[in-house]
Motif scaffolding. Structure first.
Motif, PDB file in Angstrom:
ATOM      1  N   ASP A 191       0.841  -1.196   0.000  1.00 13.03           N
ATOM      2  CA  ASP A 191       0.000   0.000   0.000  1.00 13.03           C
ATOM      3  C   ASP A 191       0.881   1.253   0.000  1.00 13.03           C
ATOM      4  O   ASP A 191       1.526   1.553   1.003  1.00 13.03           O
ATOM      5  N   PRO A 192       0.905   2.021  -1.086  1.00  9.24           N
ATOM      6  CA  PRO A 192       1.751   3.232  -1.127  1.00  9.24           C
ATOM      7  C   PRO A 192       1.384   4.243  -0.048  1.00  9.24           C
ATOM      8  O   PRO A 192       2.258   4.966   0.449  1.00  9.24           O
ATOM      9  N   ASP A 193       0.111   4.292   0.323  1.00  8.49           N
ATOM     10  CA  ASP A 193      -0.324   5.277   1.320  1.00  8.49           C
ATOM     11  C   ASP A 193       0.257   4.992   2.703  1.00  8.49           C
ATOM     12  O   ASP A 193       0.303   5.881   3.550  1.00  8.49           O
ATOM     13  N   GLY A 194       0.676   3.773   2.938  1.00  8.28           N
ATOM     14  CA  GLY A 194       1.207   3.420   4.258  1.00  8.28           C
ATOM     15  C   GLY A 194       2.709   3.512   4.369  1.00  8.28           C
ATOM     16  O   GLY A 194       3.288   3.113   5.386  1.00  8.28           O
ATOM     17  N   THR A 195       3.361   4.049   3.363  1.00 12.59           N
ATOM     18  CA  THR A 195       4.827   4.084   3.350  1.00 12.59           C
ATOM     19  C   THR A 195       5.411   5.420   3.767  1.00 12.59           C
ATOM     20  O   THR A 195       6.600   5.503   4.058  1.00 12.59           O
TER      21      THR A 195
ATOM     22  N   ALA B  10       2.457  11.627  -2.276  1.00 10.22           N
ATOM     23  CA  ALA B  10       1.520  11.176  -3.302  1.00 10.22           C
ATOM     24  C   ALA B  10       2.107  11.427  -4.674  1.00 10.22           C
ATOM     25  O   ALA B  10       2.626  12.503  -4.970  1.00 10.22           O
TER      26      ALA B  10
ATOM     27  N   ARG C   9      -1.936   9.633 -10.055  1.00 17.36           N
ATOM     28  CA  ARG C   9      -2.639   8.396 -10.373  1.00 17.36           C
ATOM     29  C   ARG C   9      -1.653   7.312 -10.820  1.00 17.36           C
ATOM     30  O   ARG C   9      -0.733   7.568 -11.604  1.00 17.36           O
ATOM     31  N   ARG C  10      -1.855   6.085 -10.326  1.00 12.61           N
ATOM     32  CA  ARG C  10      -0.982   4.969 -10.651  1.00 12.61           C
ATOM     33  C   ARG C  10      -1.660   4.070 -11.685  1.00 12.61           C
ATOM     34  O   ARG C  10      -2.846   3.750 -11.547  1.00 12.61           O
TER      35      ARG C  10
ATOM     36  N   GLU D   8      10.452   3.056  -5.880  1.00 11.10           N
ATOM     37  CA  GLU D   8       9.995   3.359  -4.522  1.00 11.10           C
ATOM     38  C   GLU D   8      10.497   2.321  -3.523  1.00 11.10           C
ATOM     39  O   GLU D   8      10.864   2.658  -2.390  1.00 11.10           O
TER      40      GLU D   8
ATOM     41  N   GLN E  63       6.383  -4.121   3.630  1.00 11.09           N
ATOM     42  CA  GLN E  63       5.353  -4.260   4.669  1.00 11.09           C
ATOM     43  C   GLN E  63       5.002  -5.731   4.917  1.00 11.09           C
ATOM     44  O   GLN E  63       3.830  -6.102   5.061  1.00 11.09           O
TER      45      GLN E  63
END
Length: 285
Positions: free
Chosen positions: A29-33, A37, A40-41, A50, A86
């Motif tokens: 999850d990119p948001d948890g790293t 931002a 859009r992916r 990343e 993660q």
């Protein structure tokens, strides 16, 4: 100590490692790293760039891993990748095995006996059974084990509720075992073998220090540096109420709690020892 599963070998192992890394990267999850931002992916998960940034592993090196190149990867790199991707504890251990490395121990040394294992102890009746950890601390037992040793021997402070402590320091246990000398030599060898895995465990150090100080017999055996591994065998008890009882015993690994083992004793079916054990445990014939 359970053996480390053999690593995957050759091209198959490298392909399996590459596939696993790619699947975990696409799931992350990119948001948890904590990464900013990035708009859009087009594909889910993290980009290789990343993962490189989060882990500190060069992009070229990480790309080679995902391509299944024949390169060696250190435990430090694997830990960094596990954090970046993660991974949970099970996934991290799997990553290490795929890379041909021994998985690191969990940060917490859990002493929790799973409920299913506690229930299993009761199903083994009338056979005595108990659960120990790698320091030989006794964590759970069934009623048959209590009948053989006596409730008083098991009703004691936590640090004394230990197979080695009871064997070397409890006269009641010595009286139960006509082959006590051989049992103590075997136990000292088991502890010496286990020491290689418990160098960073304060509980193990505390146990050895206490036994060495309190028991000259243990101190002599410990200084001999004899090393043995656990082997299923036969144990004799001379019980004050039931008489002589001979039982085989085995040690079983607890898969969901790798630091725990289950020890079970059982007499030969139809033997006098079986009859005496059943009478002692007060089960119907």
């Amino acid at each position: 100590m359970p053996a480390t599963p053999p690593p995957e070998s050759g091209d198959h192992g490298r392909r399996a490692l590459a596939t696993f890394l790619r699947s975990r990267r696409e799931r992350a999850d990119p948001d948890g790293t904590g990464l900013p931002a990035g708009g859009r992916r087009r594909t889910p998960g993290l980009r290789r760039e990343e993962v490189s940034l989060l882990s500190g592993v060069s992009l070229t090196w990480y790309t080679w891993l995902e391509q299944g190149r024949d390169i060696n990867v250190s435990p430090q790199v694997l830990l960094a990748l596990a954090r970046a991707l993660q991974l949970d504890e099970v996934e991290r251990a799997h990553l290490f095995r795929l890379a041909g490395r021994a998985a690191p121990e969990p940060a917490e040394r859990s002493l929790q006996v799973p409920d299913a294992v506690r229930a299993f102890l009761d199903t083994l009746m009338p056979n005595p059974a108990f659960v120990i950890d790698r320091c030989f601390d006794v964590l759970a037992w069934n009623r048959a084990q209590e009948a053989v040793l006596g409730a008083a021997l098991l009703d004691r402070p936590r640090r004394e509720l230990n197979s080695a402590w009871l064997l070397f320091r409890e006269p009641g246990v010595r009286a139960l075992m006509p082959e006590w000398e051989a049992e103590t030599e075997w136990m000292a060898g088991l502890l010496r073998q286990q020491a290689a895995y418990e160098l960073d465990n304060p509980r193990f150090t505390e146990l050895i220090d206490e036994l060495t100080t309190a028991s000259p017999h243990f101190a002599r055996l410990w200084e001999a540096h004899e090393v043995v591994e656990f082997r299923s065998s036969v144990r004799h008890y001379r019980h004050p109420d039931a008489g002589d009882i001979e039982m085989s015993f085995v040690r079983l690994a607890v898969q969901e709690a790798p630091r725990l083992s289950l020890i079970c004793h059982f007499p030969e079916p139809g033997s006098e020892s079986e009859r005496r054990l059943r009478e002692l445990v007060t089960l119907p014939q």
